[in-house]
Design a protein around this motif. Structure first.
Motif, PDB file in Angstrom:
ATOM      1  N   MET A  20       0.842  -1.305  -0.195  1.00 18.77           N
ATOM      2  CA  MET A  20       0.048  -0.039  -0.039  1.00 18.77           C
ATOM      3  C   MET A  20       0.856   1.089   0.021  1.00 18.77           C
ATOM      4  SD  MET A  20      -3.099  -0.757  -0.323  1.00 18.77           S
ATOM      5  CE  MET A  20      -2.712  -2.279  -1.086  1.00 18.77           C
ATOM      6  N   VAL A  21       1.932   1.270   0.601  1.00 18.57           N
ATOM      7  CA  VAL A  21       2.913   2.119   0.859  1.00 18.57           C
ATOM      8  C   VAL A  21       3.552   2.529  -0.713  1.00 18.57           C
ATOM      9  CG1 VAL A  21       5.143   3.252   1.711  1.00 18.57           C
ATOM     10  CG2 VAL A  21       3.342   2.169   3.239  1.00 18.57           C
ATOM     11  N   VAL A  22       3.808   1.640  -1.099  1.00 22.40           N
ATOM     12  CA  VAL A  22       4.491   1.872  -2.330  1.00 22.40           C
ATOM     13  C   VAL A  22       3.689   2.063  -3.304  1.00 22.40           C
ATOM     14  CG1 VAL A  22       5.877   0.331  -3.986  1.00 22.40           C
ATOM     15  CG2 VAL A  22       6.449   0.115  -1.829  1.00 22.40           C
ATOM     16  N   ALA A  23       2.485   1.403  -3.695  1.00 18.42           N
ATOM     17  CA  ALA A  23       1.630   1.568  -4.438  1.00 18.42           C
ATOM     18  C   ALA A  23       0.986   2.932  -4.651  1.00 18.42           C
ATOM     19  CB  ALA A  23       0.266   0.837  -4.322  1.00 18.42           C
ATOM     20  N   ALA A  24       0.964   3.720  -3.499  1.00 14.20           N
ATOM     21  CA  ALA A  24       0.453   5.218  -3.250  1.00 14.20           C
ATOM     22  C   ALA A  24       1.368   6.043  -4.256  1.00 14.20           C
ATOM     23  CB  ALA A  24       0.477   5.515  -2.112  1.00 14.20           C
ATOM     24  N   CYS A  25       2.866   5.655  -4.198  1.00 13.80           N
ATOM     25  CA  CYS A  25       3.570   6.439  -5.077  1.00 13.80           C
ATOM     26  C   CYS A  25       3.614   6.010  -6.486  1.00 13.80           C
ATOM     27  CB  CYS A  25       5.110   6.159  -4.545  1.00 13.80           C
ATOM     28  SG  CYS A  25       6.441   7.190  -5.036  1.00 13.80           S
ATOM     29  N   LEU A  27       1.258   4.462  -8.244  1.00 13.43           N
ATOM     30  CA  LEU A  27      -0.031   5.099  -8.978  1.00 13.43           C
ATOM     31  C   LEU A  27       0.096   6.620  -9.066  1.00 13.43           C
ATOM     32  CD1 LEU A  27      -0.469   1.936  -8.393  1.00 13.43           C
ATOM     33  CD2 LEU A  27      -3.040   2.646  -7.939  1.00 13.43           C
ATOM     34  N   GLY A  28       0.419   7.116  -7.735  1.00 13.10           N
ATOM     35  CA  GLY A  28       0.375   8.548  -7.971  1.00 13.10           C
ATOM     36  C   GLY A  28       1.386   9.293  -8.887  1.00 13.10           C
ATOM     37  N   TYR A  29       2.400   8.881  -9.177  1.00  9.79           N
ATOM     38  CA  TYR A  29       3.333   9.355 -10.395  1.00  9.79           C
ATOM     39  C   TYR A  29       2.703   8.991 -11.612  1.00  9.79           C
ATOM     40  CZ  TYR A  29       7.190  11.040  -7.464  1.00  9.79           C
ATOM     41  OH  TYR A  29       7.740  11.728  -6.426  1.00  9.79           O
ATOM     42  N   GLY A  30       2.129   7.759 -11.674  1.00 11.88           N
ATOM     43  CA  GLY A  30       1.641   7.524 -13.134  1.00 11.88           C
ATOM     44  C   GLY A  30       0.213   8.300 -13.511  1.00 11.88           C
ATOM     45  N   GLU A  31      -0.266   8.713 -12.330  1.00 14.93           N
ATOM     46  CA  GLU A  31      -1.480   9.477 -12.538  1.00 14.93           C
ATOM     47  C   GLU A  31      -1.239  11.016 -13.044  1.00 14.93           C
ATOM     48  OE1 GLU A  31      -4.808   9.278 -12.993  1.00 14.93           O
ATOM     49  OE2 GLU A  31      -4.460   7.094 -13.116  1.00 14.93           O
ATOM     50  N   VAL A  32      -0.103  11.255 -12.223  1.00 15.44           N
ATOM     51  CA  VAL A  32       0.356  12.911 -12.508  1.00 15.44           C
ATOM     52  C   VAL A  32       0.955  13.045 -13.579  1.00 15.44           C
ATOM     53  CG1 VAL A  32       1.853  14.599 -11.740  1.00 15.44           C
ATOM     54  CG2 VAL A  32       0.715  13.506  -9.993  1.00 15.44           C
TER      55      VAL A  32
END
Length: 116
Positions: A20-25, A27-32
């Motif tokens: 969950m910690v790693v996925a937040a980064c 997925l977030g970078y992918g979306e940005v």
């Protein structure tokens, strides 16, 4: 705080918490990256693609390779959760970590945008 979550989460016994910690980064970078690319394609957008000092960053995170990594990350979360379905309390722990980390990521991006 995000660094502390990243460093301490592996020691709590549930590998999904670290995911969950790693996925937040991830997925977030992918979306940005995708958002910046889409914004740069709009007429009269304030986001410029050409001659942007962050062009390489935007290309990397909106690019096919990184977007494939995002897809693999999502598939990993889903397959691991399906293989070991969480209890209500375990799911709540995952959600707490996800929400906290995405909040930290959002704050990071807000800070960057405020400085521009």
């Amino acid at each position: 705080m995000h660094l502390r979550l990243s460093l301490l989460t592996p020691f709590v016994g549930d590998p999904m918490k670290l995911l969950m910690v790693v996925a937040a980064c991830l997925l977030g970078y992918g979306e940005v990256g995708l958002w910046l690319k889409r914004q740069s394609e709009r007429p009269n957008s304030w986001v410029k693609w050409d001659d942007n000092p962050y062009l390489k960053w935007m290309q990397d995170y909106s690019g096919d390779d990184y977007q494939r990594a995002v897809k693999v990350g999502l598939e990993t979360i889903e397959s691991r959760a399906a293989a070991d379905p969480p209890s209500v309390s375990r799911y709540a722990e995952w959600m707490f970590i996800w929400q906290r980390c995405t909040e930290l990521e959002k704050n990071f991006w807000d800070m960057a945008m405020d400085m521009s």
